[in-house]
Design a protein around this motif. Structure first.
Motif, PDB file in Angstrom:
ATOM      1  N   VAL A 278      28.539 -41.059  33.803  1.00 50.54           N
ATOM      2  CA  VAL A 278      29.131 -41.145  32.476  1.00 50.54           C
ATOM      3  C   VAL A 278      29.017 -39.807  31.748  1.00 50.54           C
ATOM      4  O   VAL A 278      28.194 -38.964  32.102  1.00 50.54           O
ATOM      5  CB  VAL A 278      28.457 -42.250  31.614  1.00 50.54           C
ATOM      6  CG1 VAL A 278      28.587 -43.603  32.278  1.00 50.54           C
ATOM      7  CG2 VAL A 278      26.996 -41.907  31.333  1.00 50.54           C
ATOM      8  N   ASP A 279      29.850 -39.646  30.745  1.00 49.97           N
ATOM      9  CA  ASP A 279      29.762 -38.504  29.843  1.00 49.97           C
ATOM     10  C   ASP A 279      29.155 -39.027  28.547  1.00 49.97           C
ATOM     11  O   ASP A 279      29.831 -39.711  27.774  1.00 49.97           O
ATOM     12  CB  ASP A 279      31.156 -37.922  29.598  1.00 49.97           C
ATOM     13  CG  ASP A 279      31.134 -36.695  28.713  1.00 49.97           C
ATOM     14  OD1 ASP A 279      30.031 -36.212  28.409  1.00 49.97           O
ATOM     15  OD2 ASP A 279      32.212 -36.226  28.306  1.00 49.97           O
ATOM     16  N   ALA A 280      27.873 -38.761  28.316  1.00 48.57           N
ATOM     17  CA  ALA A 280      27.154 -39.325  27.182  1.00 48.57           C
ATOM     18  C   ALA A 280      27.198 -38.387  25.987  1.00 48.57           C
ATOM     19  O   ALA A 280      26.914 -37.187  26.116  1.00 48.57           O
ATOM     20  CB  ALA A 280      25.700 -39.625  27.564  1.00 48.57           C
ATOM     21  N   ARG A 281      27.557 -38.938  24.817  1.00 47.49           N
ATOM     22  CA  ARG A 281      27.593 -38.169  23.572  1.00 47.49           C
ATOM     23  C   ARG A 281      26.806 -38.917  22.518  1.00 47.49           C
ATOM     24  O   ARG A 281      26.828 -40.147  22.477  1.00 47.49           O
ATOM     25  CB  ARG A 281      29.028 -37.957  23.111  1.00 47.49           C
ATOM     26  CG  ARG A 281      29.922 -37.262  24.124  1.00 47.49           C
ATOM     27  CD  ARG A 281      31.291 -36.981  23.519  1.00 47.49           C
ATOM     28  NE  ARG A 281      32.171 -36.304  24.466  1.00 47.49           N
ATOM     29  CZ  ARG A 281      33.079 -36.917  25.200  1.00 47.49           C
ATOM     30  NH1 ARG A 281      33.225 -38.219  25.098  1.00 47.49           N
ATOM     31  NH2 ARG A 281      33.844 -36.236  26.024  1.00 47.49           N
ATOM     32  N   LEU A 282      26.154 -38.188  21.645  1.00 49.39           N
ATOM     33  CA  LEU A 282      25.336 -38.787  20.592  1.00 49.39           C
ATOM     34  C   LEU A 282      25.982 -38.557  19.236  1.00 49.39           C
ATOM     35  O   LEU A 282      26.237 -37.414  18.838  1.00 49.39           O
ATOM     36  CB  LEU A 282      23.928 -38.193  20.614  1.00 49.39           C
ATOM     37  CG  LEU A 282      22.983 -38.620  19.485  1.00 49.39           C
ATOM     38  CD1 LEU A 282      22.788 -40.129  19.465  1.00 49.39           C
ATOM     39  CD2 LEU A 282      21.643 -37.918  19.623  1.00 49.39           C
ATOM     40  N   LEU A 283      26.244 -39.648  18.525  1.00 51.44           N
ATOM     41  CA  LEU A 283      26.808 -39.606  17.182  1.00 51.44           C
ATOM     42  C   LEU A 283      25.738 -40.078  16.205  1.00 51.44           C
ATOM     43  O   LEU A 283      25.246 -41.206  16.306  1.00 51.44           O
ATOM     44  CB  LEU A 283      28.035 -40.518  17.108  1.00 51.44           C
ATOM     45  CG  LEU A 283      28.768 -40.640  15.771  1.00 51.44           C
ATOM     46  CD1 LEU A 283      29.213 -39.285  15.263  1.00 51.44           C
ATOM     47  CD2 LEU A 283      29.955 -41.588  15.909  1.00 51.44           C
ATOM     48  N   PHE A 284      25.380 -39.217  15.264  1.00 51.74           N
ATOM     49  CA  PHE A 284      24.242 -39.470  14.381  1.00 51.74           C
ATOM     50  C   PHE A 284      24.722 -39.636  12.944  1.00 51.74           C
ATOM     51  O   PHE A 284      25.511 -38.836  12.440  1.00 51.74           O
ATOM     52  CB  PHE A 284      23.247 -38.303  14.460  1.00 51.74           C
ATOM     53  CG  PHE A 284      21.946 -38.544  13.756  1.00 51.74           C
ATOM     54  CD1 PHE A 284      20.853 -39.041  14.439  1.00 51.74           C
ATOM     55  CD2 PHE A 284      21.807 -38.261  12.404  1.00 51.74           C
ATOM     56  CE1 PHE A 284      19.639 -39.262  13.800  1.00 51.74           C
ATOM     57  CE2 PHE A 284      20.608 -38.470  11.747  1.00 51.74           C
ATOM     58  CZ  PHE A 284      19.517 -38.979  12.444  1.00 51.74           C
TER      59      PHE A 284
ATOM     60  N   SER B 201      18.531 -33.724  16.284  1.00 55.47           N
ATOM     61  CA  SER B 201      18.615 -32.374  16.867  1.00 55.47           C
ATOM     62  C   SER B 201      19.451 -32.351  18.139  1.00 55.47           C
ATOM     63  O   SER B 201      19.976 -31.305  18.523  1.00 55.47           O
ATOM     64  CB  SER B 201      17.207 -31.840  17.162  1.00 55.47           C
ATOM     65  OG  SER B 201      16.578 -32.617  18.172  1.00 55.47           O
ATOM     66  N   GLU B 202      19.575 -33.508  18.797  1.00 56.00           N
ATOM     67  CA  GLU B 202      20.346 -33.584  20.036  1.00 56.00           C
ATOM     68  C   GLU B 202      21.783 -34.037  19.797  1.00 56.00           C
ATOM     69  O   GLU B 202      22.580 -34.113  20.737  1.00 56.00           O
ATOM     70  CB  GLU B 202      19.680 -34.579  21.006  1.00 56.00           C
ATOM     71  CG  GLU B 202      18.337 -34.141  21.543  1.00 56.00           C
ATOM     72  CD  GLU B 202      18.458 -33.083  22.622  1.00 56.00           C
ATOM     73  OE1 GLU B 202      19.554 -32.957  23.208  1.00 56.00           O
ATOM     74  OE2 GLU B 202      17.468 -32.382  22.881  1.00 56.00           O
ATOM     75  N   ALA B 203      22.153 -34.345  18.552  1.00 56.86           N
ATOM     76  CA  ALA B 203      23.444 -34.970  18.260  1.00 56.86           C
ATOM     77  C   ALA B 203      24.620 -34.045  18.552  1.00 56.86           C
ATOM     78  O   ALA B 203      24.560 -32.843  18.291  1.00 56.86           O
ATOM     79  CB  ALA B 203      23.487 -35.429  16.808  1.00 56.86           C
ATOM     80  N   ASP B 204      25.677 -34.617  19.079  1.00 50.84           N
ATOM     81  CA  ASP B 204      26.930 -33.893  19.268  1.00 50.84           C
ATOM     82  C   ASP B 204      27.735 -33.852  17.977  1.00 50.84           C
ATOM     83  O   ASP B 204      28.574 -32.967  17.792  1.00 50.84           O
ATOM     84  CB  ASP B 204      27.762 -34.562  20.364  1.00 50.84           C
ATOM     85  CG  ASP B 204      27.071 -34.505  21.712  1.00 50.84           C
ATOM     86  OD1 ASP B 204      27.086 -33.427  22.330  1.00 50.84           O
ATOM     87  OD2 ASP B 204      26.509 -35.522  22.134  1.00 50.84           O
ATOM     88  N   ALA B 205      27.509 -34.830  17.105  1.00 47.92           N
ATOM     89  CA  ALA B 205      28.177 -34.863  15.803  1.00 47.92           C
ATOM     90  C   ALA B 205      27.264 -35.580  14.824  1.00 47.92           C
ATOM     91  O   ALA B 205      26.613 -36.568  15.171  1.00 47.92           O
ATOM     92  CB  ALA B 205      29.526 -35.576  15.896  1.00 47.92           C
ATOM     93  N   VAL B 206      27.198 -35.057  13.595  1.00 50.57           N
ATOM     94  CA  VAL B 206      26.407 -35.663  12.524  1.00 50.57           C
ATOM     95  C   VAL B 206      27.354 -36.009  11.377  1.00 50.57           C
ATOM     96  O   VAL B 206      28.117 -35.149  10.922  1.00 50.57           O
ATOM     97  CB  VAL B 206      25.298 -34.710  12.021  1.00 50.57           C
ATOM     98  CG1 VAL B 206      24.548 -35.349  10.849  1.00 50.57           C
ATOM     99  CG2 VAL B 206      24.334 -34.370  13.161  1.00 50.57           C
ATOM    100  N   ILE B 207      27.314 -37.261  10.924  1.00 46.84           N
ATOM    101  CA  ILE B 207      28.171 -37.697   9.822  1.00 46.84           C
ATOM    102  C   ILE B 207      27.280 -38.124   8.655  1.00 46.84           C
ATOM    103  O   ILE B 207      26.458 -39.024   8.794  1.00 46.84           O
ATOM    104  CB  ILE B 207      29.080 -38.863  10.244  1.00 46.84           C
ATOM    105  CG1 ILE B 207      30.055 -38.406  11.335  1.00 46.84           C
ATOM    106  CG2 ILE B 207      29.858 -39.405   9.047  1.00 46.84           C
ATOM    107  CD1 ILE B 207      30.997 -39.489  11.821  1.00 46.84           C
TER     108      ILE B 207
END
Length: 290
Positions: free
Chosen positions: A87-93, A137-143
């Protein structure tokens, strides 16, 4: 050219910042969703799907401070283990300012997950920030949702992450009410106020363009069918020419007086048409309803 890897979105952030709304939005976009997954079970979750029917193309999991047994600082390790399974894992925070979180908890009367530790609400929020700092700190995007309402948050998830991180050009079909203004981000805008209005049918007034009875009513109006077919012909002609553009998605907006019947119906109908034409990344957003 190899096929793109399935997408796994890790939804995390502060309690009260909008994670549940985001996860529900991903579910509406046909993601396979699981909330409150312990971090250390992330690879097992992916592996179980591989064993069952193969990986879905899109998945989303909620991981946050409710995961009691794991060290959230080990995210990179568990994320890498999940990615090794294909999988391609992304973190949205998601986050928000303290005074906004305090107000949201006061409005909803919910308990903070860390209240079990005997902390006051301000102390629990401060402690949570410390615990989940590794995730941020590991997030690909922060909202930051401090100044977003539910509708704005849903739209930002759809256009700012879910579609923008999809391969190729993605389409968003949006409905809106003219009395609240035209969406600034719309690429194409179509005015549905010239069409017969179900609002004037007493039995249809409480319903929306997503209800079968409203759809049947509008389907039976010759001018509505002509309008929808002409718009479909326009989009079929010009949307493919945008594939080579640098944009990630295109927003097609339909407006009517209240944003309840005609615009919703057309957004859903044209989204279904786009899917039938082979567009793989298609979403709908009803500004006055969602």
């Amino acid at each position: 050219m190899s096929a793109p890897r399935p997408t796994l979105v890790i939804v995390s952030g502060l309690s009260g910042s909008g994670k549940s709304v985001a996860l529900k939005t991903f579910e509406d976009l046909d993601y396979y969703c699981v909330d409150n997954l312990p971090l250390e079970l992330l690879p097992s979750f992916v592996a179980s799907l591989v064993r069952e029917d193969g990986l879905p193309e899109r998945m989303a999991v909620g991981i946050d401070v409710r995961s009691r047994s794991a060290d959230l600082g080990e995210l990179a390790e568990w994320r890498a283990a999940a990615e090794s399974l294909g999988v391609d894992a992304r973190l949205l925070f998601f986050e928000a300012e303290d005074h906004i979180l305090l107000r949201r908890y006061a409005d909803t009367r919910r308990r903070h997950p860390l209240s079990r530790l005997g902390l006051s609400l301000p102390e629990a929020i401060a402690r949570e920030r410390q615990i989940i700092a590794p995730l941020r700190s590991e997030a690909d995007a922060v909202i930051d949702t401090s100044h977003l309402n539910v509708h704005q948050l849903r739209r930002q998830v759809i256009t700012g992450f879910a579609l923008e991180h999809s391969p190729g050009l993605s389409l968003l079909f949006e409905s809106f009410a003219y009395k609240r203004g035209v969406p600034e981000e719309a690429d194409f805008v179509f005015d549905a106020r010239v069409l017969p209005n179900p609002h004037w049918e007493p039995e249809l007034r409480p319903l929306t363009g997503r209800d079968q009875r409203v759809r049947d009513y509008l389907d039976g109006q010759p001018e509505v069918d002509a309008y929808a077919r002409q718009v479909a012909d326009f989009l079929d002609t010009w949307l493919p020419r945008l594939r080579n553009d640098t944009r990630a998605y295109v927003t097609v907006a339909f407006g009517c007086t209240g944003g309840k019947h005609r615009s919703v119906y057309l957004a859903e109908r044209l989204a279904a048409h786009a899917r039938a034409q082979g567009w793989s990344e298609v979403a709908t957003y009803h500004r006055e309803q969602d």
